[in-house]
Design an enzyme around this catalytic site. Structure first.
Site, short mmCIF file in Angstrom:
data_model
loop_
_atom_site.label_atom_id
_atom_site.label_comp_id
_atom_site.label_asym_id
_atom_site.label_seq_id
_atom_site.Cartn_x
_atom_site.Cartn_y
_atom_site.Cartn_z
CE LYS A 1 1.13 -6.93 10.08
NZ LYS A 1 0.19 -6.83 8.95
N GLY B 1 -0.74 -8.18 -0.17
CA GLY B 1 -1.34 -7.48 -1.30
C GLY B 1 -1.48 -8.29 -2.58
CB ALA C 1 -0.19 -11.15 4.41
N GLY C 2 -2.35 -11.57 2.04
CA GLY C 2 -2.56 -12.37 0.83
C GLY C 2 -3.99 -12.80 0.57
CG ASN D 1 -5.05 -2.57 4.25
OD1 ASN D 1 -5.90 -1.99 3.60
ND2 ASN D 1 -4.10 -1.92 4.84
CB THR D 2 -4.81 -5.30 -0.46
OG1 THR D 2 -3.62 -4.78 0.14
CG2 THR D 2 -4.84 -4.90 -1.92
#
Lengths: 256, 65
Positions: A99, A160, A186-187, A208-209
């Site tokens: 990535k 995040g 992301a986001g 992830n987050t």
């Protein structure tokens, strides 16, 4: 009706790519991974702490299931640094997927599109399976495909933040214009964001987050798995067009 | 001999990268070594001789998204 996602000839039953950072502890992380049914896990590459060489190498915690590993180049500020990290990751022998993630601005962590394109070109030529994390811009996404990216990963919003998809119009254009898979990265903050990404036609999502920092990461992992399925089915089913005024669902004739 | 490992100077009596890795007890881990900017494959560790002032990076995988 549902086909599996294929990236660089590798068939994946799950459309979720899951990050391995920021979980409360390895036990919860493993349970969340299990609940999510993901087959692709992302990692970062860092220096070994020589004062405490036996502190966590993340892989020692990931259980016996088979995973496709997707190391990232986080920490890289330009193409050269990303290429270096990619080569180190490949030398581990666990994966030739990478990535590409290149950010200069620590406040936004937004990807540098020019450096990302340069790194993608070089690494694709070297035989890496390159999945660049990139802005939600259809033009740069297309250029990354042309540069040899195996999939393109536009961000919904900064890493995040949990702000979800700030520009759904762009994501749908990217999906329309690319031939390689599009993974929204992301986001994304919740099942609703994930469903929206899939309804826009994304081939998958990378989180992830949203899972690691949920109050209950394991429950959120379950939720995300279902959100992907719901969103994908909804996309394939074809939603109704939006209209300004009502259309009765019940017959308007023969009323009593 | 002084080696610069992960940005810090270490004085140690070793001859090869293999011995550097062993010094830190990292043989079992999934560690990757880079010497003066070039990745050294694991099977080349024992044939790679270290020299005074060599810059060595020892990296591994950590959690990340």
């Amino acid at each position: 009706m549902q086909k599996n996602l294929v990236i660089a000839g590798h068939e994946l039953k799950s459309r979720l790519f899951l990050g391995t950072g920021r979980y409360p502890n390895p036990y919860i992380q493993n349970k969340a991974i299990e609940a999510s049914e993901t087959e692709v896990l992302t990692f970062a590459i860092r220096r070994v702490n020589l004062q405490d060489p036996h502190e966590d190498s993340i892989l020692q915690h990931v259980g016996g299931r088979y995973f496709q590993f997707l190391p990232n180049t986080s920490g890289a500020k330009n193409a050269e640094e990303a290429i270096r990290i990619a080569r180190l990751a490949k030398a581990s022998g666990i994966s030739d997927w990478i990535k590409v993630e290149i950010s200069k601005n620590e406040k936004t962590l937004l990807p540098d599109p020019i450096e990302t394109l340069k790194a993608t070109e070089v690494l694709a030529k070297e035989g890496f399976v390159v999945l660049p994390y990139i802005s939600d811009d259809p033009v740069i996404c297309k250029k990354l495909e042309e540069a040899g990216a195996a999939a393109v990963m536009p961000g919904g919003s900064p890493i995040g933040t949990g702000l979800g998809i700030l520009n759904p119009y762009n994501i749908s254009l990217i999906v329309e214009e690319l031939n390689v898979p599009v993974i929204v990265d992301a986001g994304l903050g919740s099942a609703a964001d994930v469903t929206q990404a899939m309804e826009l036609g994304a081939d998958g999502v990378l989180l992830n987050t949203a899972i690691a920092k949920a109050k209950d990461p394991i429950a959120m992992a379950h939720s995300i798995k279902h959100a992907i399925q719901a969103g994908r089915l909804s996309y394939l089913a074809g939603r109704i067009p939006k209209k300004k005024y009502a259309t009765a669902s019940s017959p308007i004739s023969s009323g009593i | 001999m002084n080696l610069i490992i992960n940005g810090e100077t270490h004085d140690m009596s070793v001859e090869t990268i293999d011995e550097v890795v062993e010094h830190f007890g990292l043989q079992q881990g999934l560690v990757v070594a880079e010497v003066n900017g070039i990745v050294i494959e694991r099977n080349e560790w024992e044939n790679t001789t270290v020299t005074e002032g060599m810059r060595i990076e020892l990296v591994h995988f950590v959690g990340g998204g």
